[in-house]
Motif scaffolding. Structure first.
Motif, PDB file in Angstrom:
ATOM      1  N   GLY A 367     -72.128  64.197 -19.175  1.00  0.00           N
ATOM      2  CA  GLY A 367     -70.793  63.770 -18.774  1.00  0.00           C
ATOM      3  C   GLY A 367     -69.766  64.874 -18.865  1.00  0.00           C
ATOM      4  O   GLY A 367     -68.568  64.611 -19.027  1.00  0.00           O
ATOM      5  N   ALA A 440     -60.751  60.580 -33.425  1.00  0.00           N
ATOM      6  CA  ALA A 440     -61.543  60.590 -32.193  1.00  0.00           C
ATOM      7  C   ALA A 440     -60.648  60.268 -31.006  1.00  0.00           C
ATOM      8  O   ALA A 440     -59.895  59.288 -31.041  1.00  0.00           O
ATOM      9  CB  ALA A 440     -62.673  59.575 -32.295  1.00  0.00           C
ATOM     10  N   PRO A 443     -61.275  57.029 -25.580  1.00  0.00           N
ATOM     11  CA  PRO A 443     -62.363  57.266 -24.627  1.00  0.00           C
ATOM     12  C   PRO A 443     -61.914  57.448 -23.177  1.00  0.00           C
ATOM     13  O   PRO A 443     -62.448  58.301 -22.481  1.00  0.00           O
ATOM     14  CB  PRO A 443     -63.230  56.013 -24.775  1.00  0.00           C
ATOM     15  N   ASP A 444     -60.945  56.653 -22.710  1.00  0.00           N
ATOM     16  CA  ASP A 444     -60.574  56.761 -21.291  1.00  0.00           C
ATOM     17  C   ASP A 444     -59.648  57.948 -21.028  1.00  0.00           C
ATOM     18  O   ASP A 444     -59.251  58.193 -19.892  1.00  0.00           O
ATOM     19  CB  ASP A 444     -59.925  55.470 -20.804  1.00  0.00           C
ATOM     20  N   SER A 446     -60.516  61.153 -22.460  1.00  0.00           N
ATOM     21  CA  SER A 446     -61.285  62.367 -22.750  1.00  0.00           C
ATOM     22  C   SER A 446     -62.750  62.089 -22.437  1.00  0.00           C
ATOM     23  O   SER A 446     -63.162  60.933 -22.311  1.00  0.00           O
ATOM     24  CB  SER A 446     -61.127  62.762 -24.217  1.00  0.00           C
ATOM     25  N   PRO A 447     -63.561  63.145 -22.297  1.00  0.00           N
ATOM     26  CA  PRO A 447     -64.990  62.942 -22.055  1.00  0.00           C
ATOM     27  C   PRO A 447     -65.636  62.194 -23.220  1.00  0.00           C
ATOM     28  O   PRO A 447     -65.216  62.305 -24.370  1.00  0.00           O
ATOM     29  CB  PRO A 447     -65.537  64.369 -21.957  1.00  0.00           C
ATOM     30  N   ARG A 448     -66.682  61.428 -22.908  1.00  0.00           N
ATOM     31  CA  ARG A 448     -67.465  60.771 -23.958  1.00  0.00           C
ATOM     32  C   ARG A 448     -68.525  61.761 -24.439  1.00  0.00           C
ATOM     33  O   ARG A 448     -69.512  61.981 -23.755  1.00  0.00           O
ATOM     34  CB  ARG A 448     -68.126  59.494 -23.428  1.00  0.00           C
ATOM     35  N   SER A 450     -71.597  63.021 -26.304  1.00  0.00           N
ATOM     36  CA  SER A 450     -72.812  62.558 -26.968  1.00  0.00           C
ATOM     37  C   SER A 450     -73.542  63.705 -27.640  1.00  0.00           C
ATOM     38  O   SER A 450     -74.592  63.510 -28.251  1.00  0.00           O
ATOM     39  CB  SER A 450     -73.745  61.897 -25.953  1.00  0.00           C
ATOM     40  N   PRO A 461     -68.650  65.702 -32.551  1.00  0.00           N
ATOM     41  CA  PRO A 461     -68.114  64.345 -32.390  1.00  0.00           C
ATOM     42  C   PRO A 461     -68.677  63.377 -33.422  1.00  0.00           C
ATOM     43  O   PRO A 461     -69.782  63.565 -33.942  1.00  0.00           O
ATOM     44  CB  PRO A 461     -68.580  63.968 -30.978  1.00  0.00           C
ATOM     45  N   GLU A 463     -67.997  58.915 -34.819  1.00  0.00           N
ATOM     46  CA  GLU A 463     -67.351  57.643 -34.501  1.00  0.00           C
ATOM     47  C   GLU A 463     -65.959  57.562 -35.118  1.00  0.00           C
ATOM     48  O   GLU A 463     -65.003  57.153 -34.459  1.00  0.00           O
ATOM     49  CB  GLU A 463     -68.215  56.486 -34.997  1.00  0.00           C
ATOM     50  N   TRP A 466     -63.562  63.425 -35.214  1.00  0.00           N
ATOM     51  CA  TRP A 466     -64.229  64.601 -34.684  1.00  0.00           C
ATOM     52  C   TRP A 466     -63.838  65.791 -35.549  1.00  0.00           C
ATOM     53  O   TRP A 466     -62.788  65.795 -36.208  1.00  0.00           O
ATOM     54  CB  TRP A 466     -63.805  64.879 -33.244  1.00  0.00           C
TER      55      TRP A 466
END
Length: 585
Positions: A367, A440, A443-444, A446-448, A450, A461, A463, A466
């Motif tokens: 992503g 953190a 989510p909408d 910044s990039p998710r 993984s 990263p 939960e 970060w």
């Protein structure tokens, strides 16, 4: 093509059992457990001999599926108080998929651990530890004769028993050449046993010619007979003494790792540090397990490519680390070309510890936007203070909160190591760094993420929060300046919104002038492990195995060539050409 990869075994599965297609032979019979007892363990008398030291030295030609190793280790653990150093040679090791399939069939816990920690498909030596260090495996990937010659040159401890389990002479003649027998004898001492499944007259005569007194072992009704023998020839080898006590100065990741390696082998360790455990760069509570690979086939490249896989199974533990993959992103054509060269040398579809991703794969799998990426599978985010504390929690390690008096046996004092090795012109010094703990991102916005980002950004990263960083300061910055730098450097991963900082952590990390660690002897009796910089989570554990091996008289799990890239004396010739290079502020 220039590569350090090694061809894996060609396995067929017949009746759900592994079959070596390259040699047209089985790896083991249906009664493999009993066969090991009859052919190898009982004739070797390993469990009965009282003339062996605290650590048994067993060597095997033809590691195969690891069955003999696991059964030997299990016998040592269940029947003795001794430790085991098992040395094996394998021209075509199993690929990860084969290890996983075998692990499903074998309920033995040690085999499950072996399958999880199987060395990568890279040539040369690899080391793995099991049973809290009591069982050590040194395995050589490549031509057996080359490995044996290296063993004879660098292993001081003689071999107590040889398990000769290569495929039979008609199907694998290279394993039974006279040069092989001579190399086996050169590692042996009076009383060394040799055992083999084959009853070939060629093998019996070959071993007898180099000093083994051979006999036939009745194997009926399974087969007619096998061979076993005792070395009675002349040997130049003696059992070198192992020190009972070692003093280490410095209790960061470098010193703690060496301390644990030695304590696991029965050596009492005094560990000194006036600042406590995990000071300096090791005080950072979040560190990505990674390495910066090179694709130039240099000695430095070889060292780095062995350090990361070595450290990974030792450090990716739930009590000190959170498992995650790590990605190094390429943002321009030059970086893409570098990553492609690295992939050519180390990448392997059958061994995906390292993966090259093109721009499309980076977008689809991660992503993210980048021209390419190298993905280090099965990496981890490590809490270094917790790791150091776990490492020194051993009854043979005595920590002393002081600077220590006199000379240590192992120097692990970061940049202060220079004062304990004044005759060695070490080009090491401190650079300062800062990590930020941030909330953190939404989510909408910044990039998710993984994966951890290492290189062209540094983002770990999680939960709840970060961790981002990391500055590289030749002289200390103001904390606010470092925070602004870290946010700006990682803005592509944080989105355009406001970054909520929680706290930061600062430390000085020791680096060398060429950015490689300093590992090895500074004189005949003193070793050093220092200047691990930002890759200490992978290089420090590898350094610990290197130093412990030299102290114990074992084969070192790195080639002589790779060791030159980190040797303490490497700066001497450079200084003769250009003078002393200052490092850090």
């Amino acid at each position: 093509m220039n590569t350090e990869r090694i061809e894996p075994a060609l396995l067929d599965w017949r009746n759900n059992e592994p079959f070596a297609a390259r040699y047209n032979d089985i790896y083991y019979s249906a009664d493999g457990h009993e066969e090991f007892q009859r052919v190898f363990l009982e004739p070797s008398a390993l469990m009965q001999r009282d003339d062996l030291g605290g650590c048994l030295q067993v060597a095997e030609l033809g590691f195969g599926t690891g069955l003999n190793f696991v059964l030997c280790a299990q016998a040592v653990l269940e029947n003795t108080q001794q430790r085991l150093h098992y040395i094996a040679f394998e021209a075509h090791p199993l690929a990860p998929a084969d290890w996983h399939r075998l692990a499903e069939q074998r309920p033995l816990p040690l085999f499950q651990d072996l399958a999880k920690a199987a060395p990568p498909l890279l040539s040369g030596w690899h080391r793995r530890g099991f049973a809290d260090g009591r069982i050590q495996l040194s395995i050589y990937h490549g031509d057996a004769l080359n490995g044996l010659r290296d063993l004879n040159a660098r292993q001081q401890q003689p071999i107590d028993a040889w398990f000769l389990d290569g495929f039979e002479p008609r199907k694998n003649p290279a394993m039974w050449e006279p040069e092989i027998f001579s190399a086996i004898a050169a590692s042996s001492i009076s009383g060394t046993r040799a055992c083999t499944f084959t009853a070939s007259g060629q093998v019996r005569r070959g071993l007898a010619e180099v000093g083994f007194e051979m006999r036939k072992v009745d194997q009926r009704p399974r087969k007619r007979e096998s061979l076993a023998g005792v070395y009675t020839g002349k040997s130049q080898r003696v059992r070198p003494p192992v020190p009972r006590h070692i003093r280490i100065f410095g209790a960061g990741i470098a010193g703690c790792a060496v301390a644990r390696e030695l304590a696991s082998q029965g050596i009492n360790v005094e560990l000194f540090d006036p600042n406590g455990i995990a000071h300096g760069g090791s005080r950072m509570q979040a560190s990505a397990l990674h390495c910066r690979l090179l694709g130039d086939l240099s000695a430095t490249a070889e060292f780095r490519a062995r350090a990361y896989p070595h450290a990974r199974p030792n450090l990716a533990r739930p009590d000190v680390a959170a498992p995650i993959s790590a990605a190094q992103l390429a943002l321009n054509a030059r970086e893409v070309e570098k990553q492609r060269r690295i992939d050519e040398v180390y990448g392997d579809s059958e061994d995906p510890w390292l993966q090259f991703l093109d721009a499309y794969a980076v977008s689809e799998q991660l992503g993210l936007t980048a021209r390419s990426a190298l993905l280090l599978k099965d990496s981890a985010i490590i809490n270094l203070p917790q790791l150091c504390t776990k490492l020194v929690a051993h009854p043979r390690i005595h920590f002393v909160r002081s600077a220590g008096v006199g000379q240590p046996d192992v120097i692990a004092c970061a940049s202060k190591s220079r004062q304990f090795a004044p005759a060695m012109p070490l080009e090491i010094g401190d650079v300062f760094g800062q990590l930020e703990w941030i909330a953190a991102p939404i989510p909408d916005q910044s990039p998710r993420l993984s994966v951890a980002i290492v290189g062209n950004g540094y983002v770990l990263p999680g939960e709840a929060h970060w961790v981002i960083g990391s500055t590289y300061e030749q002289s200390p910055w103001e904390a606010a300046t470092a925070t602004a730098h870290n946010i700006a450097s990682n803005r592509a991963f944080l989105g355009a919104g406001e970054v909520q900082t929680i706290r930061h952590q600062r430390a000085a990390r020791c680096v060398s002038s060429d950015r490689d660690p300093v590992i090895g002897k500074v004189d005949e009796r003193i070793w050093i492990t220092a200047a691990h910089g930002s890759m200490g989570s992978s290089s420090a554990p590898f350094a610990a195995s290197i130093i412990a091996s030299e102290i114990l008289g074992w084969i070192v799990p790195a080639s002589t060539r790779a060791l030159t890239s980190v040797a303490p004396d490497r700066f001497i010739a450079r200084q003769a050409r250009r003078g002393v290079k200052k490092v850090g502020g």
